[in-house]
Motif scaffolding. Structure first.
Motif, PDB file in Angstrom:
ATOM      1  N   ARG A  88      -1.704   5.174  -6.570  1.00 30.57           N
ATOM      2  CA  ARG A  88      -2.966   5.493  -5.885  1.00 30.57           C
ATOM      3  C   ARG A  88      -2.715   6.502  -4.780  1.00 30.57           C
ATOM      4  O   ARG A  88      -1.588   6.649  -4.307  1.00 30.57           O
ATOM      5  CB  ARG A  88      -3.608   4.238  -5.326  1.00 30.57           C
ATOM      6  CG  ARG A  88      -2.866   3.614  -4.168  1.00 30.57           C
ATOM      7  CD  ARG A  88      -3.506   2.352  -3.640  1.00 30.57           C
ATOM      8  NE  ARG A  88      -3.382   1.219  -4.525  1.00 30.57           N
ATOM      9  CZ  ARG A  88      -2.313   0.421  -4.571  1.00 30.57           C
ATOM     10  NH1 ARG A  88      -1.303   0.634  -3.790  1.00 30.57           N
ATOM     11  NH2 ARG A  88      -2.284  -0.592  -5.392  1.00 30.57           N
TER      12      ARG A  88
ATOM     13  N   GLN B  76      -6.350   6.406   1.125  1.00 30.61           N
ATOM     14  CA  GLN B  76      -7.776   6.543   1.392  1.00 30.61           C
ATOM     15  C   GLN B  76      -7.985   7.631   2.443  1.00 30.61           C
ATOM     16  O   GLN B  76      -7.126   7.867   3.296  1.00 30.61           O
ATOM     17  CB  GLN B  76      -8.359   5.228   1.901  1.00 30.61           C
ATOM     18  CG  GLN B  76      -8.381   4.141   0.866  1.00 30.61           C
ATOM     19  CD  GLN B  76      -8.924   2.830   1.419  1.00 30.61           C
ATOM     20  OE1 GLN B  76      -9.059   2.654   2.627  1.00 30.61           O
ATOM     21  NE2 GLN B  76      -9.220   1.911   0.528  1.00 30.61           N
ATOM     22  N   THR B  77      -9.123   8.272   2.384  1.00 33.41           N
ATOM     23  CA  THR B  77      -9.443   9.376   3.282  1.00 33.41           C
ATOM     24  C   THR B  77      -9.256   9.001   4.747  1.00 33.41           C
ATOM     25  O   THR B  77      -8.733   9.791   5.529  1.00 33.41           O
ATOM     26  CB  THR B  77     -10.890   9.843   3.044  1.00 33.41           C
ATOM     27  OG1 THR B  77     -11.045  10.145   1.664  1.00 33.41           O
ATOM     28  CG2 THR B  77     -11.217  11.054   3.877  1.00 33.41           C
ATOM     29  N   ARG B  78      -9.614   7.788   5.117  1.00 30.34           N
ATOM     30  CA  ARG B  78      -9.528   7.381   6.519  1.00 30.34           C
ATOM     31  C   ARG B  78      -8.096   7.346   7.039  1.00 30.34           C
ATOM     32  O   ARG B  78      -7.874   7.355   8.236  1.00 30.34           O
ATOM     33  CB  ARG B  78     -10.198   6.031   6.729  1.00 30.34           C
ATOM     34  CG  ARG B  78      -9.506   4.897   6.018  1.00 30.34           C
ATOM     35  CD  ARG B  78     -10.236   3.594   6.209  1.00 30.34           C
ATOM     36  NE  ARG B  78      -9.636   2.560   5.387  1.00 30.34           N
ATOM     37  CZ  ARG B  78      -9.916   1.299   5.501  1.00 30.34           C
ATOM     38  NH1 ARG B  78     -10.803   0.916   6.390  1.00 30.34           N
ATOM     39  NH2 ARG B  78      -9.335   0.424   4.725  1.00 30.34           N
ATOM     40  N   TYR B  79      -7.105   7.300   6.149  1.00 30.16           N
ATOM     41  CA  TYR B  79      -5.702   7.256   6.561  1.00 30.16           C
ATOM     42  C   TYR B  79      -5.021   8.624   6.574  1.00 30.16           C
ATOM     43  O   TYR B  79      -3.912   8.758   7.078  1.00 30.16           O
ATOM     44  CB  TYR B  79      -4.898   6.336   5.630  1.00 30.16           C
ATOM     45  CG  TYR B  79      -5.297   4.890   5.697  1.00 30.16           C
ATOM     46  CD1 TYR B  79      -5.283   4.200   6.899  1.00 30.16           C
ATOM     47  CD2 TYR B  79      -5.689   4.215   4.550  1.00 30.16           C
ATOM     48  CE1 TYR B  79      -5.640   2.866   6.959  1.00 30.16           C
ATOM     49  CE2 TYR B  79      -6.048   2.877   4.608  1.00 30.16           C
ATOM     50  CZ  TYR B  79      -6.018   2.215   5.809  1.00 30.16           C
ATOM     51  OH  TYR B  79      -6.386   0.894   5.869  1.00 30.16           O
TER      52      TYR B  79
ATOM     53  N   TRP C  79       1.239   4.311  -2.806  1.00 30.58           N
ATOM     54  CA  TRP C  79       1.131   5.755  -2.539  1.00 30.58           C
ATOM     55  C   TRP C  79       2.347   6.482  -3.083  1.00 30.58           C
ATOM     56  O   TRP C  79       2.230   7.479  -3.778  1.00 30.58           O
ATOM     57  CB  TRP C  79       1.034   6.042  -1.047  1.00 30.58           C
ATOM     58  CG  TRP C  79      -0.166   5.514  -0.350  1.00 30.58           C
ATOM     59  CD1 TRP C  79      -1.354   5.110  -0.901  1.00 30.58           C
ATOM     60  CD2 TRP C  79      -0.304   5.319   1.056  1.00 30.58           C
ATOM     61  NE1 TRP C  79      -2.206   4.679   0.084  1.00 30.58           N
ATOM     62  CE2 TRP C  79      -1.588   4.803   1.290  1.00 30.58           C
ATOM     63  CE3 TRP C  79       0.536   5.521   2.140  1.00 30.58           C
ATOM     64  CZ2 TRP C  79      -2.055   4.497   2.572  1.00 30.58           C
ATOM     65  CZ3 TRP C  79       0.072   5.227   3.415  1.00 30.58           C
ATOM     66  CH2 TRP C  79      -1.207   4.723   3.626  1.00 30.58           C
TER      67      TRP C  79
ATOM     68  N   THR D 276       0.840  -1.204   0.000  1.00 30.08           N
ATOM     69  CA  THR D 276       0.000   0.000   0.000  1.00 30.08           C
ATOM     70  C   THR D 276       0.869   1.246   0.000  1.00 30.08           C
ATOM     71  O   THR D 276       0.636   2.183  -0.767  1.00 30.08           O
ATOM     72  CB  THR D 276      -0.940  -0.014   1.220  1.00 30.08           C
ATOM     73  OG1 THR D 276      -1.791  -1.157   1.134  1.00 30.08           O
ATOM     74  CG2 THR D 276      -1.777   1.247   1.294  1.00 30.08           C
TER      75      THR D 276
END
Length: 92
Positions: free
Chosen positions: A55, A58-61, A50, A46
């Motif tokens: 990608r 995600q908003t939550r991170y 980034w 992941t």
């Protein structure tokens, strides 16, 4: 796209530039990609995604990422601190 409320514009993020900013902040902390992944609770793949610009996080991170890297969200996503102009805007 993100709504930039300070200028009332939609902002289109450049994934590669955001990735370079995340990587630079991680290196500043003297962390490996694996260190960041473990601190975030995500896989190493992941973080690679980034940083390579494949990608966006995600908003939550985002909040956790900014806190761990000791950077503001504006700096991580828009590089406001340096005044870089890597983002494109559209008037609302």
């Amino acid at each position: 796209m993100i709504l930039d409320r300070t200028k009332a514009h939609r902002v289109e993020l450049d994934c590669k530039v955001v990735g370079r900013c995340i990587a630079a902040a991680r290196r500043w902390r003297k962390w490996t990609q694996k260190d960041l992944a473990e601190a975030m609770g995500v896989s190493w793949h992941t973080v690679v995604g980034w940083e390579s610009g494949v990608r966006l996080p995600q908003t939550r991170y985002l909040g956790t990422l900014a806190n761990l890297l000791r950077r503001s969200l504006d700096h991580l996503l828009l590089q406001r601190k340096r005044g870089a102009k890597h983002w494109k805007t559209e008037t609302s």
